[in-house]
Design a protein around this motif. Structure first.
Motif, PDB file in Angstrom:
ATOM      1  N   CYS A   1       0.826  -1.214   0.000  1.00 25.14           N
ATOM      2  CA  CYS A   1       0.000   0.000   0.000  1.00 25.14           C
ATOM      3  C   CYS A   1       0.855   1.256   0.000  1.00 25.14           C
ATOM      4  CB  CYS A   1      -0.952   0.002   1.198  1.00 25.14           C
ATOM      5  SG  CYS A   1      -0.154  -0.114   2.819  1.00 25.14           S
TER       6      CYS A   1
ATOM      7  N   VAL B   1       2.473  -1.218  -9.569  1.00 25.51           N
ATOM      8  CA  VAL B   1       2.027  -0.964 -10.947  1.00 25.51           C
ATOM      9  C   VAL B   1       2.991  -1.566 -11.968  1.00 25.51           C
ATOM     10  CG1 VAL B   1       1.542   0.816 -12.657  1.00 25.51           C
ATOM     11  CG2 VAL B   1       0.623   1.033 -10.340  1.00 25.51           C
TER      12      VAL B   1
ATOM     13  N   VAL C   1       3.007   1.593  -4.225  1.00 24.78           N
ATOM     14  CA  VAL C   1       2.179   1.395  -5.414  1.00 24.78           C
ATOM     15  C   VAL C   1       2.907   1.810  -6.685  1.00 24.78           C
ATOM     16  CG1 VAL C   1       0.139   2.257  -6.617  1.00 24.78           C
ATOM     17  CG2 VAL C   1      -0.056   1.470  -4.260  1.00 24.78           C
ATOM     18  N   ALA C   2       3.425   3.026  -6.704  1.00 20.72           N
ATOM     19  CA  ALA C   2       4.036   3.548  -7.928  1.00 20.72           C
ATOM     20  C   ALA C   2       5.340   2.838  -8.270  1.00 20.72           C
ATOM     21  CB  ALA C   2       4.278   5.045  -7.782  1.00 20.72           C
TER      22      ALA C   2
ATOM     23  N   ALA D   1      -5.245   2.431  -6.475  1.00 22.38           N
ATOM     24  CA  ALA D   1      -4.232   2.358  -7.529  1.00 22.38           C
ATOM     25  C   ALA D   1      -4.807   1.835  -8.831  1.00 22.38           C
ATOM     26  CB  ALA D   1      -3.070   1.475  -7.078  1.00 22.38           C
TER      27      ALA D   1
ATOM     28  N   GLU E   1      -3.311   8.403   0.367  1.00 18.44           N
ATOM     29  CA  GLU E   1      -2.436   7.258   0.151  1.00 18.44           C
ATOM     30  C   GLU E   1      -1.151   7.409   0.954  1.00 18.44           C
ATOM     31  OE1 GLU E   1      -1.747   6.482  -3.962  1.00 18.44           O
ATOM     32  OE2 GLU E   1      -3.865   6.601  -4.492  1.00 18.44           O
TER      33      GLU E   1
ATOM     34  N   TRP F   1      -5.371   4.245 -11.642  1.00 16.35           N
ATOM     35  CA  TRP F   1      -4.256   4.858 -12.363  1.00 16.35           C
ATOM     36  C   TRP F   1      -4.421   4.616 -13.863  1.00 16.35           C
ATOM     37  CZ3 TRP F   1       1.241   5.290 -10.090  1.00 16.35           C
ATOM     38  CH2 TRP F   1       1.175   5.723  -8.755  1.00 16.35           C
TER      39      TRP F   1
END
Length: 344
Positions: free
Chosen positions: A75, A83, A78-79, A115, A246, A118
Protein backbone atom coordinates in the motif's frame (compact mmCIF):
# COMPACT_ATOMS: atom_id res chain seq x y z
CA UNK A 1 -13.25 -2.11 -32.72
CA UNK A 2 -13.49 -4.88 -30.13
CA UNK A 3 -13.04 -4.04 -26.47
CA UNK A 4 -10.58 -6.26 -24.62
CA UNK A 5 -12.15 -7.33 -21.29
CA UNK A 6 -10.37 -6.29 -18.12
CA UNK A 7 -8.47 -8.97 -16.25
CA UNK A 8 -10.02 -9.49 -12.80
CA UNK A 9 -7.83 -9.14 -9.73
CA UNK A 10 -8.67 -10.38 -6.25
CA UNK A 11 -7.01 -8.62 -3.32
CA UNK A 12 -6.44 -10.97 -0.38
CA UNK A 13 -5.89 -8.97 2.78
CA UNK A 14 -5.86 -9.88 6.45
CA UNK A 15 -3.73 -9.41 9.55
CA UNK A 16 -0.48 -11.22 10.29
CA UNK A 17 -0.96 -14.95 10.61
CA UNK A 18 -4.57 -15.05 9.47
CA UNK A 19 -3.84 -17.67 6.81
CA UNK A 20 -3.67 -15.65 3.59
CA UNK A 21 -0.83 -17.63 2.02
CA UNK A 22 -2.46 -20.95 2.90
CA UNK A 23 -5.67 -19.73 1.27
CA UNK A 24 -3.85 -18.56 -1.88
CA UNK A 25 -2.02 -21.86 -2.15
CA UNK A 26 -5.32 -23.74 -1.86
CA UNK A 27 -6.77 -21.62 -4.68
CA UNK A 28 -3.74 -22.44 -6.84
CA UNK A 29 -4.15 -26.15 -6.13
CA UNK A 30 -7.79 -26.01 -7.17
CA UNK A 31 -7.61 -23.61 -10.12
CA UNK A 32 -9.18 -26.12 -12.47
CA UNK A 33 -6.93 -25.20 -15.37
CA UNK A 34 -7.49 -21.45 -15.04
CA UNK A 35 -4.32 -19.41 -15.61
CA UNK A 36 -3.65 -17.62 -12.33
CA UNK A 37 -0.84 -15.30 -11.35
CA UNK A 38 0.12 -14.20 -7.85
CA UNK A 39 1.52 -10.94 -6.55
CA UNK A 40 2.66 -11.49 -2.98
CA UNK A 41 3.87 -8.75 -0.65
CA UNK A 42 5.55 -8.88 2.74
CA UNK A 43 6.41 -6.41 5.46
CA UNK A 44 10.19 -6.10 5.60
CA UNK A 45 12.82 -7.18 3.10
CA UNK A 46 12.93 -10.93 3.82
CA UNK A 47 10.64 -13.02 1.63
CA UNK A 48 8.81 -15.99 3.14
CA UNK A 49 5.37 -16.29 1.59
CA UNK A 50 6.66 -15.95 -1.96
CA UNK A 51 9.15 -18.75 -1.35
CA UNK A 52 6.41 -20.90 0.19
CA UNK A 53 4.21 -20.41 -2.87
CA UNK A 54 7.05 -20.84 -5.36
CA UNK A 55 7.80 -24.21 -3.77
CA UNK A 56 4.21 -25.38 -4.20
CA UNK A 57 4.98 -27.81 -7.03
CA UNK A 58 1.52 -27.21 -8.49
CA UNK A 59 1.16 -28.04 -12.17
CA UNK A 60 0.72 -24.91 -14.25
CA UNK A 61 2.16 -22.65 -11.55
CA UNK A 62 5.69 -21.64 -12.53
CA UNK A 63 8.12 -19.11 -11.14
CA UNK A 64 6.95 -16.59 -13.75
CA UNK A 65 3.45 -16.74 -12.27
CA UNK A 66 4.55 -15.55 -8.83
CA UNK A 67 5.78 -11.99 -8.34
CA UNK A 68 7.20 -11.17 -4.92
CA UNK A 69 7.33 -7.59 -3.65
CA UNK A 70 9.42 -7.33 -0.48
CA UNK A 71 10.34 -3.64 -0.34
CA UNK A 72 7.71 -2.64 2.19
CA UNK A 73 3.94 -2.83 2.42
CA UNK A 74 2.36 -2.80 -1.03
CA UNK A 75 0.00 0.00 0.00
CA UNK A 76 3.03 2.28 0.37
CA UNK A 77 4.91 1.22 -2.78
CA UNK A 78 2.18 1.39 -5.41
CA UNK A 79 4.04 3.55 -7.93
CA UNK A 80 7.49 2.03 -7.51
CA UNK A 81 6.64 -1.65 -7.21
CA UNK A 82 3.02 -2.66 -7.67
CA UNK A 83 2.03 -0.96 -10.95
CA UNK A 84 5.23 -2.05 -12.77
CA UNK A 85 4.79 -5.62 -11.49
CA UNK A 86 1.20 -5.70 -12.66
CA UNK A 87 2.12 -4.35 -16.10
CA UNK A 88 4.81 -7.02 -16.44
CA UNK A 89 2.19 -9.73 -15.91
CA UNK A 90 -0.26 -8.08 -18.29
CA UNK A 91 2.35 -7.69 -21.02
CA UNK A 92 3.12 -11.40 -21.16
CA UNK A 93 2.33 -13.28 -24.36
CA UNK A 94 -0.06 -15.41 -22.32
CA UNK A 95 -1.38 -13.04 -19.65
CA UNK A 96 -3.12 -14.59 -16.66
CA UNK A 97 -6.88 -15.00 -16.64
CA UNK A 98 -7.07 -13.90 -13.01
CA UNK A 99 -4.56 -12.27 -10.65
CA UNK A 100 -4.44 -12.85 -6.90
CA UNK A 101 -2.77 -10.11 -4.87
CA UNK A 102 -1.76 -11.14 -1.36
CA UNK A 103 -0.98 -8.08 0.73
CA UNK A 104 1.26 -8.02 3.76
CA UNK A 105 -0.49 -8.53 7.08
CA UNK A 106 0.03 -4.84 7.91
CA UNK A 107 -1.15 -3.40 4.60
CA UNK A 108 -4.17 -1.15 4.26
CA UNK A 109 -6.16 -2.33 1.23
CA UNK A 110 -7.87 0.91 0.22
CA UNK A 111 -4.75 2.64 -1.22
CA UNK A 112 -4.17 -0.48 -3.28
CA UNK A 113 -7.74 -0.42 -4.60
CA UNK A 114 -7.28 3.28 -5.43
CA UNK A 115 -4.23 2.36 -7.53
CA UNK A 116 -6.51 0.57 -9.98
CA UNK A 117 -7.72 4.01 -11.07
CA UNK A 118 -4.26 4.86 -12.36
CA UNK A 119 -4.35 5.48 -16.16
CA UNK A 120 -1.50 3.02 -16.71
CA UNK A 121 -3.64 0.07 -15.64
CA UNK A 122 -7.26 1.25 -15.36
CA UNK A 123 -8.29 0.01 -18.81
CA UNK A 124 -6.60 -3.35 -18.32
CA UNK A 125 -7.60 -4.64 -14.87
CA UNK A 126 -10.38 -4.43 -12.32
CA UNK A 127 -10.66 -5.34 -8.64
CA UNK A 128 -12.98 -8.33 -8.77
CA UNK A 129 -13.16 -8.30 -5.00
CA UNK A 130 -11.36 -7.59 -1.73
CA UNK A 131 -11.22 -10.68 0.48
CA UNK A 132 -10.36 -10.17 4.15
CA UNK A 133 -9.01 -13.27 5.88
CA UNK A 134 -9.56 -13.21 9.65
CA UNK A 135 -7.84 -15.32 12.31
CA UNK A 136 -10.95 -16.49 14.19
CA UNK A 137 -9.23 -17.54 17.44
CA UNK A 138 -7.26 -14.27 17.58
CA UNK A 139 -10.49 -12.26 17.35
CA UNK A 140 -12.13 -14.49 19.97
CA UNK A 141 -9.18 -13.88 22.31
CA UNK A 142 -9.58 -10.10 21.96
CA UNK A 143 -6.28 -9.69 20.12
CA UNK A 144 -7.56 -6.67 18.18
CA UNK A 145 -9.70 -5.15 20.92
CA UNK A 146 -8.65 -1.75 22.15
CA UNK A 147 -6.54 -1.72 25.31
CA UNK A 148 -6.71 1.84 26.69
CA UNK A 149 -3.94 1.26 29.25
CA UNK A 150 -1.52 -0.14 26.67
CA UNK A 151 -2.36 2.65 24.22
CA UNK A 152 -1.77 5.31 26.85
CA UNK A 153 1.59 3.75 27.73
CA UNK A 154 2.58 3.69 24.04
CA UNK A 155 1.71 7.37 23.63
CA UNK A 156 3.67 8.19 26.79
CA UNK A 157 6.76 6.52 25.30
CA UNK A 158 6.31 8.12 21.89
CA UNK A 159 4.51 11.45 21.56
CA UNK A 160 4.12 10.93 17.80
CA UNK A 161 1.59 8.14 18.38
CA UNK A 162 -1.76 9.81 17.68
CA UNK A 163 -4.16 6.88 17.59
CA UNK A 164 -5.35 4.36 20.14
CA UNK A 165 -4.55 0.85 18.99
CA UNK A 166 -2.46 0.18 15.86
CA UNK A 167 -3.59 -3.47 15.74
CA UNK A 168 -7.26 -2.59 15.77
CA UNK A 169 -6.71 0.17 13.23
CA UNK A 170 -5.11 -2.13 10.65
CA UNK A 171 -7.61 -4.93 11.37
CA UNK A 172 -10.55 -2.57 10.98
CA UNK A 173 -9.24 -0.96 7.78
CA UNK A 174 -8.95 -4.41 6.23
CA UNK A 175 -12.56 -5.23 7.14
CA UNK A 176 -13.88 -1.84 6.01
CA UNK A 177 -12.65 -2.50 2.48
CA UNK A 178 -13.85 -6.11 2.20
CA UNK A 179 -16.35 -7.62 -0.22
CA UNK A 180 -16.01 -11.01 1.47
CA UNK A 181 -14.78 -11.97 4.94
CA UNK A 182 -13.26 -15.40 5.49
CA UNK A 183 -13.17 -16.46 9.14
CA UNK A 184 -10.26 -18.90 9.09
CA UNK A 185 -9.26 -21.49 11.71
CA UNK A 186 -12.95 -21.99 12.56
CA UNK A 187 -12.11 -25.53 13.66
CA UNK A 188 -10.38 -24.02 16.71
CA UNK A 189 -13.61 -22.35 17.89
CA UNK A 190 -16.70 -23.74 19.57
CA UNK A 191 -20.17 -22.55 18.64
CA UNK A 192 -20.14 -19.74 21.20
CA UNK A 193 -16.73 -18.63 19.98
CA UNK A 194 -17.87 -18.59 16.37
CA UNK A 195 -20.89 -16.48 17.27
CA UNK A 196 -18.80 -13.97 19.22
CA UNK A 197 -16.30 -13.67 16.36
CA UNK A 198 -19.03 -13.03 13.82
CA UNK A 199 -20.57 -10.40 16.11
CA UNK A 200 -17.22 -8.67 16.58
CA UNK A 201 -16.55 -8.61 12.84
CA UNK A 202 -20.04 -7.28 12.07
CA UNK A 203 -19.39 -4.47 14.57
CA UNK A 204 -16.63 -3.18 12.27
CA UNK A 205 -18.33 -3.66 8.90
CA UNK A 206 -19.86 -0.55 7.28
CA UNK A 207 -22.25 -2.56 5.12
CA UNK A 208 -23.60 -6.06 4.64
CA UNK A 209 -20.72 -8.35 3.70
CA UNK A 210 -20.86 -12.12 3.36
CA UNK A 211 -18.87 -14.13 5.91
CA UNK A 212 -17.61 -17.66 5.28
CA UNK A 213 -15.94 -19.93 7.82
CA UNK A 214 -12.97 -22.06 6.73
CA UNK A 215 -10.43 -24.48 8.12
CA UNK A 216 -6.84 -24.20 6.85
CA UNK A 217 -8.01 -21.85 4.09
CA UNK A 218 -9.92 -24.60 2.29
CA UNK A 219 -12.66 -23.01 0.21
CA UNK A 220 -14.18 -23.48 -3.24
CA UNK A 221 -12.39 -20.95 -5.51
CA UNK A 222 -15.78 -20.07 -7.03
CA UNK A 223 -16.74 -18.47 -3.70
CA UNK A 224 -14.12 -15.73 -3.97
CA UNK A 225 -13.21 -15.58 -7.67
CA UNK A 226 -15.89 -13.86 -9.71
CA UNK A 227 -17.37 -11.46 -7.17
CA UNK A 228 -17.56 -8.75 -9.85
CA UNK A 229 -17.23 -5.97 -7.28
CA UNK A 230 -15.29 -3.47 -9.46
CA UNK A 231 -14.10 -2.11 -6.12
CA UNK A 232 -12.08 0.71 -7.72
CA UNK A 233 -15.41 2.30 -8.71
CA UNK A 234 -16.89 1.83 -5.24
CA UNK A 235 -14.41 3.61 -2.99
CA UNK A 236 -17.05 5.73 -1.25
CA UNK A 237 -18.48 2.69 0.53
CA UNK A 238 -15.05 1.69 1.83
CA UNK A 239 -14.11 4.07 4.66
CA UNK A 240 -10.63 4.11 6.15
CA UNK A 241 -8.83 5.53 9.17
CA UNK A 242 -6.68 7.35 6.61
CA UNK A 243 -9.55 8.72 4.54
CA UNK A 244 -8.67 8.95 0.87
CA UNK A 245 -5.01 9.66 1.52
CA UNK A 246 -2.44 7.26 0.15
CA UNK A 247 0.18 8.77 2.47
CA UNK A 248 0.65 6.76 5.63
CA UNK A 249 3.35 4.76 7.32
CA UNK A 250 3.83 1.72 9.51
CA UNK A 251 5.95 3.29 12.21
CA UNK A 252 4.08 1.34 14.89
CA UNK A 253 5.64 -1.91 13.68
CA UNK A 254 9.10 -3.35 13.16
CA UNK A 255 10.66 -6.51 11.76
CA UNK A 256 13.93 -8.39 12.06
CA UNK A 257 15.31 -11.60 10.51
CA UNK A 258 17.10 -13.85 12.99
CA UNK A 259 19.36 -16.77 11.94
CA UNK A 260 18.64 -20.07 13.69
CA UNK A 261 20.94 -23.07 13.90
CA UNK A 262 19.90 -26.58 12.90
CA UNK A 263 17.70 -28.07 15.60
CA UNK A 264 17.69 -31.57 17.01
CA UNK A 265 13.95 -31.89 16.40
CA UNK A 266 10.99 -29.91 15.12
CA UNK A 267 9.42 -29.95 18.58
CA UNK A 268 12.58 -28.48 20.12
CA UNK A 269 12.51 -25.57 17.70
CA UNK A 270 8.77 -25.09 18.24
CA UNK A 271 9.38 -24.77 21.99
CA UNK A 272 11.98 -22.06 21.41
CA UNK A 273 9.69 -20.21 19.00
CA UNK A 274 6.93 -20.46 21.59
CA UNK A 275 9.15 -18.82 24.20
CA UNK A 276 10.06 -16.08 21.73
CA UNK A 277 6.38 -15.31 21.02
CA UNK A 278 5.92 -14.56 24.71
CA UNK A 279 8.18 -11.51 24.37
CA UNK A 280 6.10 -8.36 24.80
CA UNK A 281 5.12 -6.81 21.49
CA UNK A 282 5.91 -9.81 19.28
CA UNK A 283 3.07 -10.42 16.82
CA UNK A 284 4.34 -12.99 14.33
CA UNK A 285 7.28 -15.34 13.78
CA UNK A 286 7.68 -17.27 10.54
CA UNK A 287 10.42 -18.84 8.49
CA UNK A 288 12.34 -21.95 7.49
CA UNK A 289 14.79 -24.07 9.44
CA UNK A 290 16.90 -27.19 9.21
CA UNK A 291 16.30 -30.21 11.41
CA UNK A 292 19.40 -32.36 11.90
CA UNK A 293 19.31 -35.52 9.83
CA UNK A 294 16.16 -34.54 7.94
CA UNK A 295 16.21 -34.03 4.14
CA UNK A 296 13.13 -31.78 4.25
CA UNK A 297 12.88 -28.06 4.97
CA UNK A 298 10.83 -27.21 8.05
CA UNK A 299 8.31 -24.35 7.91
CA UNK A 300 7.71 -22.75 11.33
CA UNK A 301 5.02 -20.22 12.14
CA UNK A 302 4.11 -18.55 15.41
CA UNK A 303 0.99 -16.40 15.77
CA UNK A 304 0.38 -15.01 19.22
CA UNK A 305 1.29 -17.97 21.42
CA UNK A 306 0.24 -20.61 18.84
CA UNK A 307 3.11 -22.33 17.05
CA UNK A 308 2.78 -24.71 14.11
CA UNK A 309 5.29 -26.44 11.87
CA UNK A 310 5.45 -28.80 8.90
CA UNK A 311 7.91 -30.00 6.28
CA UNK A 312 7.18 -28.42 2.91
CA UNK A 313 9.81 -29.76 0.50
CA UNK A 314 13.28 -31.35 0.29
CA UNK A 315 16.31 -29.12 0.56
CA UNK A 316 17.80 -28.63 -2.89
CA UNK A 317 21.31 -29.90 -3.52
CA UNK A 318 23.05 -26.55 -3.83
CA UNK A 319 20.71 -24.67 -1.51
CA UNK A 320 22.28 -23.26 1.67
CA UNK A 321 20.49 -24.64 4.70
CA UNK A 322 20.55 -21.37 6.59
CA UNK A 323 17.66 -21.31 9.02
CA UNK A 324 16.10 -17.87 9.32
CA UNK A 325 13.00 -16.67 11.14
CA UNK A 326 11.31 -13.35 10.48
CA UNK A 327 9.93 -11.65 13.57
CA UNK A 328 7.31 -8.90 13.26
CA UNK A 329 6.21 -6.90 16.27
CA UNK A 330 5.25 -3.56 17.70
CA UNK A 331 7.91 -0.88 17.43
CA UNK A 332 10.52 -1.30 20.12
CA UNK A 333 9.96 -4.98 20.94
CA UNK A 334 12.96 -6.57 22.67
CA UNK A 335 14.97 -8.10 19.83
CA UNK A 336 17.66 -9.36 22.20
CA UNK A 337 15.07 -11.27 24.23
CA UNK A 338 13.67 -12.86 21.07
CA UNK A 339 17.13 -13.80 19.83
CA UNK A 340 18.00 -15.35 23.20
CA UNK A 341 14.75 -17.34 23.28
CA UNK A 342 15.33 -18.70 19.78
CA UNK A 343 18.92 -19.63 20.65
CA UNK A 344 17.61 -21.68 23.57
Amino acid sequence: MSIVPKIPCTIVTGFLGAGKTTLVRHILENAGGRRLAIVVNEFGDIGFDGSFLAACGIEGCGDEDIVELANGCICCTVADDFVPALNKLLDRADPPEHILIETSGLALPKPLVQAFQWPAIRSRVTVDGVVAVVDGPAVAAGFFADDPAASAAQRADDASVDHDNPLEEVFEDQLLCADLVIVNKADLLDEAGRASVRAEIERHLPRAVKMVETEHGRIDPAVLLGLGAAAEDDLASRPSHHGDSEDHDHDDFDTVAIPVRASASADDLALRVGRATETAGVLRIKGFAEIAGKPMRLVVQGVGTRVSHHYDRPWRGSEPRDGRLVVIGLKGFDRDAVTAALAG
